[in-house]
Design an enzyme around this catalytic site. Structure first.
Site, PDB file in Angstrom:
ATOM      1  N   ARG A  52     -11.844  25.045  34.188  1.00 57.00           N
ATOM      2  CA  ARG A  52     -13.738  25.983  34.468  1.00 57.00           C
ATOM      3  C   ARG A  52     -13.954  26.138  33.124  1.00 57.00           C
ATOM      4  O   ARG A  52     -14.782  26.598  32.880  1.00 57.00           O
ATOM      5  CB  ARG A  52     -12.870  26.904  35.434  1.00 57.00           C
ATOM      6  CG  ARG A  52     -12.428  26.639  37.035  1.00 57.00           C
ATOM      7  CD  ARG A  52     -12.198  27.716  38.297  1.00 57.00           C
ATOM      8  NE  ARG A  52     -10.819  27.451  37.526  1.00 57.00           N
ATOM      9  CZ  ARG A  52      -9.245  27.804  38.071  1.00 57.00           C
ATOM     10  NH1 ARG A  52     -10.060  26.518  38.548  1.00 57.00           N
ATOM     11  NH2 ARG A  52      -8.920  28.334  37.317  1.00 57.00           N
ATOM     12  N   GLU A  89       2.269  31.738  34.481  1.00 58.21           N
ATOM     13  CA  GLU A  89       2.455  32.867  35.749  1.00 58.21           C
ATOM     14  C   GLU A  89       4.341  31.434  36.507  1.00 58.21           C
ATOM     15  O   GLU A  89       4.887  32.809  37.211  1.00 58.21           O
ATOM     16  CB  GLU A  89       2.305  33.751  35.617  1.00 58.21           C
ATOM     17  CG  GLU A  89       0.482  32.931  36.776  1.00 58.21           C
ATOM     18  CD  GLU A  89      -0.369  32.454  36.257  1.00 58.21           C
ATOM     19  OE1 GLU A  89      -1.280  32.460  37.458  1.00 58.21           O
ATOM     20  OE2 GLU A  89      -0.151  32.308  34.899  1.00 58.21           O
TER      21      GLU A  89
END
Length: 166
Positions: A52, A89
């Site tokens: 993105r 994460e």
């Protein structure tokens, strides 16, 4: 915004900017704000993070009249590349940039991405630019996920977040 629970893995809340990017007025506001922040940080080039960050960074670079460096996920570029591995994460990943064919030495680069989570992706991109001889003069993102330590991971790298959740 669209929020998707348990994506890409259980326990992760994915914050999807696709609806914002699809709205012409919202996209215009986001690009103008990102561009203003990058100009203020002194960008001579934009580093757009896969994927993105490519969309946002390309529009910002065009708006500013500067070039864009597409910082790719591992395996998307032909060799030789400079690679930096990092933790997400929810796992491990790596970013790459071309090792030849462009001049980053001495360039002031602002990294552009959609979301700051743990900060691992932005720091890996930072390290890539540094190893190629450039200087990261800041990071600009649309939003920040609280509680994942991304801001702290960036240390003293200037950070601009458009949506501070206020």
């Amino acid at each position: 915004m669209r929020y998707v629970q348990d994506f890409p893995e259980k326990g992760v809340l994915f914050e999807d900017l696709t609806p914002v990017l699809a709205d012409k007025d919202a996209l215009n506001v986001v690009i103008r704000e990102l561009s203003a922040a990058c100009q203020e940080l002194g960008a001579e080039m934009i580093g757009g993070l896969d994927a993105r960050g490519f969309l946002l960074g390309s529009a910002v670079a065009f708006d500013m009249g500067v070039g864009i460096l597409a910082i790719r996920k591992k395996g998307k570029l032909p060799p030789p590349v400079i690679r930096e591995e990092y933790s997400l994460e929810y796992g491990q990943a790596a970013l790459e940039i071309p090792a030849e064919g462009m001049q980053l030495k001495g360039k002031r680069v602002v990294l552009v991405d959609d979301v700051l989570a743990t900060g691992g992706t932005l720091m890996a991109a930072h390290d890539l630019i540094h190893r190629a001889g450039g200087t990261v003069c800041g990071c600009v993102v649309v939003l920040e996920v609280d509680g994942l330590g991304g801001r702290e991971h960036l240390g003293d790298v200037p950070l601009v977040v458009l949506n501070k959740g206020e």
